[in-house]
Design a protein around this motif. Structure first.
Motif, PDB file in Angstrom:
ATOM      1  N   GLN A 217    -104.450 127.368   5.002  1.00 22.71           N
ATOM      2  CA  GLN A 217    -103.467 127.383   6.095  1.00 22.71           C
ATOM      3  C   GLN A 217    -103.253 128.830   6.545  1.00 22.71           C
ATOM      4  O   GLN A 217    -103.224 129.131   7.730  1.00 22.71           O
ATOM      5  CB  GLN A 217    -102.148 126.785   5.581  1.00 22.71           C
ATOM      6  N   TYR A 218    -103.146 129.726   5.581  1.00 21.88           N
ATOM      7  CA  TYR A 218    -102.869 131.139   5.846  1.00 21.88           C
ATOM      8  C   TYR A 218    -104.069 131.820   6.501  1.00 21.88           C
ATOM      9  O   TYR A 218    -103.922 132.644   7.396  1.00 21.88           O
ATOM     10  CB  TYR A 218    -102.523 131.827   4.520  1.00 21.88           C
ATOM     11  N   LEU A 219    -105.270 131.456   6.050  1.00 28.27           N
ATOM     12  CA  LEU A 219    -106.475 132.135   6.552  1.00 28.27           C
ATOM     13  C   LEU A 219    -107.079 131.452   7.777  1.00 28.27           C
ATOM     14  O   LEU A 219    -108.002 131.969   8.384  1.00 28.27           O
ATOM     15  CB  LEU A 219    -107.533 132.209   5.438  1.00 28.27           C
ATOM     16  N   HIS A 220    -106.541 130.274   8.136  1.00 30.39           N
ATOM     17  CA  HIS A 220    -107.059 129.502   9.280  1.00 30.39           C
ATOM     18  C   HIS A 220    -108.549 129.232   9.154  1.00 30.39           C
ATOM     19  O   HIS A 220    -109.300 129.439  10.099  1.00 30.39           O
ATOM     20  CB  HIS A 220    -106.814 130.239  10.603  1.00 30.39           C
ATOM     21  N   ILE A 221    -108.999 128.799   7.965  1.00 20.39           N
ATOM     22  CA  ILE A 221    -110.413 128.457   7.841  1.00 20.39           C
ATOM     23  C   ILE A 221    -110.563 126.953   7.937  1.00 20.39           C
ATOM     24  O   ILE A 221    -109.689 126.194   7.517  1.00 20.39           O
ATOM     25  CB  ILE A 221    -111.053 128.986   6.539  1.00 20.39           C
ATOM     26  N   THR A 222    -111.679 126.526   8.517  1.00 20.32           N
ATOM     27  CA  THR A 222    -111.785 125.126   8.924  1.00 20.32           C
ATOM     28  C   THR A 222    -112.947 124.374   8.279  1.00 20.32           C
ATOM     29  O   THR A 222    -113.297 123.302   8.737  1.00 20.32           O
ATOM     30  CB  THR A 222    -111.950 125.041  10.460  1.00 20.32           C
ATOM     31  N   ASP A 223    -113.518 124.926   7.206  1.00 23.18           N
ATOM     32  CA  ASP A 223    -114.652 124.222   6.596  1.00 23.18           C
ATOM     33  C   ASP A 223    -114.299 122.814   6.135  1.00 23.18           C
ATOM     34  O   ASP A 223    -115.153 121.936   6.107  1.00 23.18           O
ATOM     35  CB  ASP A 223    -115.184 125.018   5.394  1.00 23.18           C
ATOM     36  N   TYR A 224    -113.049 122.630   5.750  1.00 19.71           N
ATOM     37  CA  TYR A 224    -112.629 121.313   5.272  1.00 19.71           C
ATOM     38  C   TYR A 224    -111.952 120.488   6.360  1.00 19.71           C
ATOM     39  O   TYR A 224    -111.585 119.352   6.132  1.00 19.71           O
ATOM     40  CB  TYR A 224    -111.674 121.457   4.078  1.00 19.71           C
ATOM     41  N   THR A 225    -111.724 121.102   7.542  1.00 24.99           N
ATOM     42  CA  THR A 225    -110.945 120.423   8.576  1.00 24.99           C
ATOM     43  C   THR A 225    -111.846 120.057   9.753  1.00 24.99           C
ATOM     44  O   THR A 225    -112.161 120.909  10.570  1.00 24.99           O
ATOM     45  CB  THR A 225    -109.808 121.335   9.064  1.00 24.99           C
ATOM     46  N   PRO A 226    -112.308 118.807   9.829  1.00 25.01           N
ATOM     47  CA  PRO A 226    -113.242 118.443  10.888  1.00 25.01           C
ATOM     48  C   PRO A 226    -112.542 118.230  12.239  1.00 25.01           C
ATOM     49  O   PRO A 226    -111.425 117.710  12.288  1.00 25.01           O
ATOM     50  CB  PRO A 226    -113.828 117.124  10.393  1.00 25.01           C
ATOM     51  N   SER A 227    -113.192 118.656  13.325  1.00 25.26           N
ATOM     52  CA  SER A 227    -112.688 118.323  14.657  1.00 25.26           C
ATOM     53  C   SER A 227    -113.084 116.874  14.937  1.00 25.26           C
ATOM     54  O   SER A 227    -113.916 116.307  14.229  1.00 25.26           O
ATOM     55  CB  SER A 227    -113.299 119.246  15.707  1.00 25.26           C
ATOM     56  N   SER A 228    -112.496 116.280  15.965  1.00 29.50           N
ATOM     57  CA  SER A 228    -112.782 114.863  16.229  1.00 29.50           C
ATOM     58  C   SER A 228    -114.242 114.680  16.652  1.00 29.50           C
ATOM     59  O   SER A 228    -114.763 113.576  16.654  1.00 29.50           O
ATOM     60  CB  SER A 228    -111.843 114.323  17.301  1.00 29.50           C
TER      61      SER A 228
END
Ligand SMILES: [Zn+2]
Length: 373
Positions: A128-139
């Motif tokens: 959350q702090y680093l805003h990394i998205t490897d685990y957070t898929p876009s739609s």
């Protein structure tokens, strides 16, 4: 008891030779333990802890404020010590805490689920702090990270296609329903706001709302649904080592420790790379993994490395190498495997777990998020 009372006490005792107290004395001559009655379950016991329900011996002095404060601090420092110690062992001695848990030594370590919850919280805050998205898929990610893109896995194409198509359908269906649902509240407002522009802007407005809602939800689900990996990885451990593990519960402990290790590894690696950059704009570590991976992904070795360590240069290779190493040492500690079958098992499982997380888990998160909308 002072000396005179003692003398009197024992002279009376000698009058009753078979007194139970006297008998007790002969067994434990120095300090006869007091028989306690458990305030919780009424069991009678010797020692400091009820051997039936685990309640501790109670004294009125424990009701003092001093004791209360002391105990509160103790709970935290004790818990913290245990958790920190267990997490450190998880990183430094793969499989050690698992082995201890499996042979019944549980008190000195935090419980597997406690470790996972703490590590998951750390992971949550870190990304959350680093805003990394490897685990957070876009739609849109339903159409990426195909299993069949991996060398030797081309035959998985139909599975990839089925997943992609069902995610696409689900997205269209939800988008349509969402537009219908939000049209009533937004169209009037949007029409007023966009009264001088063509109608498709209203459509775009609703699309944007859909995407914003998706992004908000997916960011939460991607970090909290990770526990789903535990029973899945446990099933794989159990299938591969069913003779050595004997119980699925044992596999669950190993799996919980492995998933916790993965979250720690990912959080720490991201921290090492990103925090110096975020805080001091230092690029010292920023490009380090990329540089290290040039050793494997140069012109000569690229084909070999793609096939052996994966096609996502650096990212996949780092995971496969660290997963494999952790599993190798864990299997050696737990199962005493010969190094060759161990190397094969830990390497293959490392690759399978990477695919499960980054090709399948991410798609499950997309599906779950869309369903919830
Ligand atoms: Zn009791």
């Amino acid at each position: 008891m002072n000396g005179w009372n003692k003398m009197l006490f024992y002279s009376i005792l000698t009058l009753f030779k078979s007194s139970p107290l006297e008998k007790n004395k002969t067994v434990k001559p120095h300090r006869p333990d007091k028989l306690h009655v458990c305030p919780n379950c009424h069991n009678k016991f010797y020692g400091k802890i009820c051997n039936h329900c685990g309640e501790k011996v109670f004294h009125d002095s424990q009701l003092s404020a001093k004791h209360f404060i002391h105990q509160t601090i103790d709970v935290f420092t004790h818990f913290e010590n245990k958790v920190v110690k267990t997490i450190w062992l998880l990183l430094s001695k793969p499989g050690f805490v698992t082995k201890e848990n499996l042979r019944g030594v549980r008190v000195p370590y935090a419980k597997p689920v406690q470790v996972f919850v703490i590590v998951n919280l750390f992971f949550y805050m870190m990304i959350q702090y680093l805003h990394i998205t490897d685990y957070t898929p876009s739609s849109q990610d339903g159409a990426s990270s195909y299993i069949s893109d991996k060398p030797g896995l081309g035959w998985m194409r139909p599975v990839d296609k089925t997943i992609m198509l069902s995610l696409k359908n689900l997205r269209s269906k939800k988008l349509a329903a969402y537009e219908k649902r939000t049209a009533a509240d937004t169209t009037a407002e949007a029409k007023k706001e966009w009264s001088d522009v063509p109608g498709h802007f209203v459509h775009y407005y609703n699309d944007q709302l859909f995407i914003n809602t998706y992004n908000q939800k997916v960011s939460f689900y991607s970090k909290t649904l990770i526990f789903i990996l535990i029973p899945v990885f446990a099933a794989i451990f159990y299938l591969v080592f069913y003779k050595k593990l004997q119980y699925y519960g044992s596999a669950l402990i190993l799996s919980t420790h492995f998933v916790s290790f993965n979250l720690l590894f990912y959080s720490l690696l991201s921290g090492i790379i990103m925090l110096p950059y975020k805080w001091f704009h230092s690029r010292t570590f920023y490009n380090l993994p990329g540089k290290a991976m040039k050793l494997l992904y140069n012109d000569k070795l690229r084909d070999f490395s793609n096939a052996t360590f994966g096609i996502y240069e650096g990212f996949e290779a780092l995971h496969v190498i660290f997963f494999g190493a952790w599993l190798f040492f864990a299997f050696r500690r737990l199962f005493n495997l010969h190094w060759l079958p161990n190397l094969i098992a830990s390497y293959l499982l490392g690759r399978i777990f990477f695919i499960l997380i980054f090709c399948l888990y991410k798609k499950l998160v997309i599906a779950f998020t869309l369903w919830s909308m």
